[in-house]
Design a protein around this motif. Structure first.
Motif, PDB file in Angstrom:
ATOM      1  N   GLU A  83     -98.982 -41.321   5.684  1.00 11.60           N
ATOM      2  CA  GLU A  83     -99.921 -42.252   4.904  1.00 11.60           C
ATOM      3  C   GLU A  83    -100.935 -42.522   5.952  1.00 11.60           C
ATOM      4  O   GLU A  83    -100.599 -42.688   7.285  1.00 11.60           O
ATOM      5  CB  GLU A  83     -99.495 -43.571   4.740  1.00 11.60           C
ATOM      6  CG  GLU A  83    -100.171 -44.447   3.498  1.00 11.60           C
ATOM      7  CD  GLU A  83    -101.159 -45.455   4.211  1.00 11.60           C
ATOM      8  OE1 GLU A  83    -101.731 -46.104   3.524  1.00 11.60           O
ATOM      9  OE2 GLU A  83    -100.990 -45.661   5.196  1.00 11.60           O
ATOM     10  N   LEU A 141    -103.058 -45.200   6.918  1.00  8.98           N
ATOM     11  CA  LEU A 141    -103.068 -46.349   7.897  1.00  8.98           C
ATOM     12  C   LEU A 141    -101.743 -46.186   8.787  1.00  8.98           C
ATOM     13  O   LEU A 141    -101.947 -46.615   9.844  1.00  8.98           O
ATOM     14  CB  LEU A 141    -102.852 -47.651   6.962  1.00  8.98           C
ATOM     15  CG  LEU A 141    -102.815 -48.955   7.472  1.00  8.98           C
ATOM     16  CD1 LEU A 141    -104.182 -49.258   8.308  1.00  8.98           C
ATOM     17  CD2 LEU A 141    -102.415 -49.908   6.547  1.00  8.98           C
ATOM     18  N   GLU A 142    -100.674 -45.761   8.214  1.00 10.67           N
ATOM     19  CA  GLU A 142     -99.508 -45.607   9.406  1.00 10.67           C
ATOM     20  C   GLU A 142     -99.890 -44.510  10.568  1.00 10.67           C
ATOM     21  O   GLU A 142     -99.355 -44.843  11.517  1.00 10.67           O
ATOM     22  CB  GLU A 142     -98.278 -45.177   8.527  1.00 10.67           C
ATOM     23  CG  GLU A 142     -97.693 -46.409   7.640  1.00 10.67           C
ATOM     24  CD  GLU A 142     -97.922 -47.564   8.094  1.00 10.67           C
ATOM     25  OE1 GLU A 142     -97.012 -47.865   8.916  1.00 10.67           O
ATOM     26  OE2 GLU A 142     -98.545 -48.375   7.432  1.00 10.67           O
ATOM     27  N   ALA A 174    -102.677 -44.493  11.963  1.00 14.26           N
ATOM     28  CA  ALA A 174    -103.407 -45.133  12.725  1.00 14.26           C
ATOM     29  C   ALA A 174    -102.661 -46.118  13.557  1.00 14.26           C
ATOM     30  O   ALA A 174    -102.756 -46.615  14.660  1.00 14.26           O
ATOM     31  CB  ALA A 174    -104.692 -45.813  12.170  1.00 14.26           C
ATOM     32  N   ARG A 175    -101.667 -46.881  12.786  1.00 16.27           N
ATOM     33  CA  ARG A 175    -100.845 -48.009  13.484  1.00 16.27           C
ATOM     34  C   ARG A 175    -100.106 -47.160  14.631  1.00 16.27           C
ATOM     35  O   ARG A 175     -99.884 -47.820  15.585  1.00 16.27           O
ATOM     36  CB  ARG A 175     -99.705 -48.122  12.370  1.00 16.27           C
ATOM     37  CG  ARG A 175     -98.940 -49.549  12.777  1.00 16.27           C
ATOM     38  CD  ARG A 175     -97.698 -49.877  11.875  1.00 16.27           C
ATOM     39  NE  ARG A 175     -98.480 -49.998  10.389  1.00 16.27           N
ATOM     40  CZ  ARG A 175     -99.243 -50.952   9.925  1.00 16.27           C
ATOM     41  NH1 ARG A 175     -99.433 -51.914  10.756  1.00 16.27           N
ATOM     42  NH2 ARG A 175     -99.362 -50.877   8.680  1.00 16.27           N
ATOM     43  N   ALA A 199    -100.760 -44.375  16.327  1.00 16.44           N
ATOM     44  CA  ALA A 199    -101.752 -43.205  17.194  1.00 16.44           C
ATOM     45  C   ALA A 199    -101.383 -43.374  18.538  1.00 16.44           C
ATOM     46  O   ALA A 199    -101.505 -42.612  19.521  1.00 16.44           O
ATOM     47  CB  ALA A 199    -103.057 -43.477  16.937  1.00 16.44           C
ATOM     48  N   SER A 200    -101.303 -44.800  19.129  1.00 16.69           N
ATOM     49  CA  SER A 200    -101.063 -44.829  20.502  1.00 16.69           C
ATOM     50  C   SER A 200     -99.897 -44.342  21.042  1.00 16.69           C
ATOM     51  O   SER A 200     -99.744 -44.280  22.329  1.00 16.69           O
ATOM     52  CB  SER A 200    -100.970 -46.302  20.818  1.00 16.69           C
ATOM     53  OG  SER A 200     -99.886 -47.067  20.345  1.00 16.69           O
ATOM     54  N   PRO A 227    -108.798 -50.311   6.984  1.00 16.14           N
ATOM     55  CA  PRO A 227    -109.912 -49.953   7.671  1.00 16.14           C
ATOM     56  C   PRO A 227    -110.492 -48.450   7.032  1.00 16.14           C
ATOM     57  O   PRO A 227    -109.723 -47.507   6.696  1.00 16.14           O
ATOM     58  CB  PRO A 227    -109.237 -49.583   9.018  1.00 16.14           C
ATOM     59  CG  PRO A 227    -107.837 -49.404   8.905  1.00 16.14           C
ATOM     60  CD  PRO A 227    -107.362 -50.157   7.547  1.00 16.14           C
ATOM     61  N   VAL A 275    -110.663 -44.504   9.280  1.00 11.83           N
ATOM     62  CA  VAL A 275    -109.702 -44.757  10.363  1.00 11.83           C
ATOM     63  C   VAL A 275    -109.500 -43.463  11.084  1.00 11.83           C
ATOM     64  O   VAL A 275    -109.244 -43.422  12.264  1.00 11.83           O
ATOM     65  CB  VAL A 275    -108.607 -45.641  10.003  1.00 11.83           C
ATOM     66  CG1 VAL A 275    -107.352 -44.839   9.116  1.00 11.83           C
ATOM     67  CG2 VAL A 275    -108.058 -46.085  11.263  1.00 11.83           C
ATOM     68  N   GLU A 288    -112.373 -42.225  12.969  1.00 16.26           N
ATOM     69  CA  GLU A 288    -112.259 -43.143  14.231  1.00 16.26           C
ATOM     70  C   GLU A 288    -111.665 -42.321  15.326  1.00 16.26           C
ATOM     71  O   GLU A 288    -111.861 -42.333  16.577  1.00 16.26           O
ATOM     72  CB  GLU A 288    -111.733 -44.245  13.969  1.00 16.26           C
ATOM     73  CG  GLU A 288    -112.330 -45.391  14.874  1.00 16.26           C
ATOM     74  CD  GLU A 288    -111.731 -46.773  14.764  1.00 16.26           C
ATOM     75  OE1 GLU A 288    -111.040 -47.204  15.341  1.00 16.26           O
ATOM     76  OE2 GLU A 288    -111.745 -47.111  13.526  1.00 16.26           O
ATOM     77  N   LEU A 289    -110.266 -41.953  15.038  1.00 15.41           N
ATOM     78  CA  LEU A 289    -109.320 -41.418  15.809  1.00 15.41           C
ATOM     79  C   LEU A 289    -109.803 -39.967  16.343  1.00 15.41           C
ATOM     80  O   LEU A 289    -109.601 -39.556  17.613  1.00 15.41           O
ATOM     81  CB  LEU A 289    -107.848 -41.034  15.258  1.00 15.41           C
ATOM     82  CG  LEU A 289    -107.199 -42.389  15.050  1.00 15.41           C
ATOM     83  CD1 LEU A 289    -105.813 -42.146  14.168  1.00 15.41           C
ATOM     84  CD2 LEU A 289    -106.744 -43.287  16.353  1.00 15.41           C
TER      85      LEU A 289
END
Lengths: 190, 574
Positions: free
Chosen positions: A76, A78-79, A81-82, A84-85, A113, A116, A119-120
């Motif tokens: 998914e 959003l996950e 992006a959650r 990504a770090s 968002p 997103v 953005e990454l």
């Protein structure tokens, strides 16, 4: 061989546990030391779920921390992006472009968002997005998103195609084998 | 044979291959799978007990009878089983007995992060702690011999990361289960003062013998790589240390956290310039090391909170952070929530709507606390809803009694709700208890319990009649309501709160995730009829969202429960 770290992230109920089971077993059969870590419990109830798969000559920690993942497979947007770090420099995110609104978004307490993933990408993250849900439906079941994504990732892991197919045959129930093989191919060739 | 197993499966295989005869447990994350895997063996007796105290006592009885026995529970379950544990330390065992306890640092699925090692120290019983599935298998298997040799129950400590991480296990030849002779031995097994007073010195002698074992055993191992830094660690912390620091430090790995060795630690400390203790949660090893007069770095550097990782260790030793990139947009949280069609939702909606004070309990229904329902006022431990409600009403009297309820699941009611209900009847507060009977133990992943009519193997079993039980416990007003019927929920709650005596409402409908539950076709919203009043959004159903101001139902999630339809004043949902 240095340890390789894979993360499988998604929303509870999306089938990420089967994906990690398939991958873990395949890697063990290939002769690697393997650790697979997942947190059960409330995960079936729509929460954010994360599974770590690590393999190499000798694996110690069962978990992946920030800046360590070679690949993040996200069910998914959003996950993706959650987590990504958690990706290391030069790693890549394979992401299903499906959007599932979490409860804070549904009730209007937070915003999902927009863009997103863009953005990454703008920050230099290697993002490979695909509509795995559409491909899974094409294969015959929306539940095969997990296998489509595994197919997409399979190309870059150093394991022959035939071994993946054998692993699917050994892991999923017989009546779903053909559908899952089709889903795998659709991901593999995406 | 080599297999990839989660730690809990490895424990199950180890117990089985160690000759297990009887296992009794109550489910609790992250311990549940130990007993689930054991239930797949037909050469032993397995069962779900109503609670951990019962489970532990069953294991005691089986041990007394001469079988190798076990029970498994989560960390807070050991609080419930603590009563038999402390005296089991005195009686010792006949057949070997293993108590598996799984801690949950970071509280992935728990109400606290207590450290079970305190129990081993306090009850004076040995504890083993594996760091991966291979050790979980080996430690569980050998625990029976330890138990029988030293005449003591053995605690096997797991934690979430070990319990739920898969790693490679090579299983060995199983030891066949043997039933030892049972001989009546009152001085050993009847713990009345005159006997217990003679058992206590035996416990102290046993601890000394186990300490001697700890100096030189397979559980505690030394890896000398450096004379600069020495680290004493255990369990998953060991894995993080190895991952972060590799062979650059010397390590004393503790596999038996109680009792701890003395000379082994002193020797190790003498060989390194700087000594660290790295352990999750409380400073158990560190306190022991300090008591030996050794200088050590521990909790001033490593937190008592949550889980560690290789990153925790790397940071503490000043290693550079690994580069990483993250999105700037705020990422909304994705908390777990009650499923679409969850039978608890109708009750919680009704309670929230009527601004009732709700004493909650442990189970899926704790999710009634999450917005938008936000229906709960308290959640403490298994069974506390009913006793807490009684205390609340005792303190506040009639002004509270008409506006306060307890909610408790069927399995939790069997676990420790019954005694609380007896207290309500006996000490007469005008309390209303709602039993959320979804016919399964839900949160831990669908285990049978005494109210479901099936045992751990799925075979038919005696079924507790909840209505008759509540009557027998002294409650005259007992009624059943279907939580999918909002009007009926409203009537039941209002009438029972208004009644001049204690009452029980049984909200009965099976968990929507059960395979036996048939789903109705998904509902749809007629966008022309929807007036955007958002009333249906108050249910917090994950299948309902707003699109362009209008309600929309996700057909892949909706199970057609029809609760939202009852709320819609414009007949837009059908």
């Amino acid at each position: 061989m240095k340890t390789t770290s894979v993360m499988i992230v998604g929303v509870g109920g999306q089938g990420s546990l089967l994906a990690s089971k398939l991958l873990g077993r395949l890697l063990m059969d290939e002769g690697y030391d393997v650790k697979v870590s997942e947190v059960h419990g409330m995960s079936q109830r729509g929460g954010s779920v994360v599974t770590y798969v690590r393999f190499g000559d000798k694996v110690y920690s069962p978990i992946v921390t920030e800046g360590e993942a070679d690949v993040i497979i996200s069910f998914e947007k959003l996950e993706a992006a959650r987590y990504a770090s958690y990706l290391k420099e030069g790693g890549r995110i394979v992401v299903n472009t499906q959007q599932i609104d979490p409860m804070p978004v549904i009730i209007g307490a937070a915003q999902y968002p927009v863009d997103v993933l863009d953005e990454l990408i703008a920050k230099g993250v290697n993002v490979e997005a695909l509509d795995a849900l559409a491909l899974a439906e094409q294969a015959g079941s929306s539940k095969a998103v997990n296998i489509v994504l595994m197919g997409r990732v399979a190309k870059s892991l150093d394991i022959p195609y035939e071994r993946w197919i054998a692993a699917i045959e050994n892991t999923v129930a017989p009546k779903f084998v053909e559908m899952n093989k089709k889903a795998f191919d659709l991901g593999y060739n995406a | 044979m080599k297999k990839l197993m989660i730690g809990n499966q490895a424990v199950a295989a180890g117990l089985h291959d160690g000759g297990l005869g009887v296992v009794s447990s109550y489910p609790g994350t992250p311990s549940t799978e130990i007993t689930e895997f054991l239930s797949q063996y037909d050469d032993l007796h397995s069962e779900w007990a109503p609670n951990e105290k019962v489970a532990c006592e069953v294991a005691f009885g089986a041990s007394l009878a001469g079988a190798r026995s076990a029970c498994a529970m989560k960390h807070v379950g050991l609080n419930v089983a603590a009563d038999p544990l402390f005296t089991l330390s005195y009686t010792g065992v006949n057949g070997g007995m293993v108590i598996c306890v799984a801690d949950d640092p970071a509280m992935h699925s728990s109400q606290n992060e207590q450290d079970s090692r305190h129990y081993a120290v306090a009850a004076k019983v040995p504890m083993l702690e594996p760091s991966d599935s291979a050790e979980a298998y080996a430690f569980a298997k050998s625990a029976f011999e330890l138990s029988e040799k030293y005449d003591t129950p053995v605690l096997l400590r797991m934690c979430t990361r070990i319990a739920h991480s898969q790693s490679v296990v090579e299983t060995a030849e199983p030891t066949p289960a043997v039933l030892k002779d049972y001989e009546k031995t009152p001085a050993k097994y009847i713990m009345m003062p005159g006997n217990a007073i003679k058992r206590h010195p035996i416990v102290e002698q046993r601890t000394l013998a186990l300490q001697a074992l700890a100096e030189d055993c397979v559980y505690n191992t030394v890896e000398m790589h450096s004379d600069e830094i020495g680290i004493i660690t255990s369990g998953c912390s060991y894995l993080y240390v190895k991952e972060a620091l590799g062979d650059s430090v010397s390590i004393l790995k503790i596999g038996m956290p109680n009792p701890l060795p003395v000379e082994l630690i002193k020797d190790f400390a003498a060989k390194v310039k700087k000594l660290y203790v790295i352990e999750e949660l409380d400073p158990i090893i560190e306190t022991h090391v300090r008591a030996l007069g050794l200088e050590v770095v521990g909790k001033e550097l490593f937190s008592m909170l949550g889980e560690f990782s290789q990153q925790t260790i790397a940071k503490a030793f000043g290693l550079a952070d690994k580069a990483s990139v993250s999105a700037d947009s705020p990422i909304p949280a994705r908390p777990p929530m009650m499923c679409a069609g969850c039978p608890h939702r109708g009750i919680f909606y009704t309670l929230a709507k009527n601004k009732i004070t709700v004493h909650g309990d442990i189970g899926c229904y704790t999710l009634g606390a999450v917005p938008p329902l936000s229906a709960l006022d308290s959640t403490l431990c298994m069974g506390a809803s009913i006793s807490g409600l009684h205390g609340f009403n005792a303190a506040r009297g009639a002004s509270a009694e008409g506006k306060t309820v307890a909610v408790i699941g069927d399995s939790t009611f069997m676990h420790s709700g019954m005694t609380g209900l007896v207290n309500v009847a006996y000490n007469a507060t005008n309390s209303t208890v709602i039993i959320l009977d979804n016919s399964i133990t839900g949160m831990t992943g669908h285990q049978q319990n005494p109210t479901t009519g099936f045992n751990i193997k799925g075979d038919p079993a005696a079924k507790v009649d909840l209505e008759a039980l509540c009557h027998a416990l002294g409650i005259n007003r007992v009624r059943v309501v279907d939580p999918y019927d909002l009007a009926a929920c409203e009537t039941a709650i209002k009438e029972e709160l208004a009644a001049a005596e204690p009452s029980v409402i049984i909200s009965r409908r099976p968990c929507v995730l059960l395979k036996t539950v048939k789903h109705a076709p998904p509902l749809t919203v007629d966008a022309d009829k929807c007036r955007s009043c958002k009333k249906c959004m108050k249910l917090g159903c994950p299948a309902i969202s707003l699109k362009d101001g209008k309600a929309k139902i996700d057909a892949t999630l909706c199970v057609g429960c029809g609760v939202c339809k009852q709320l819609c004043a414009f007949d837009a949902i059908n």
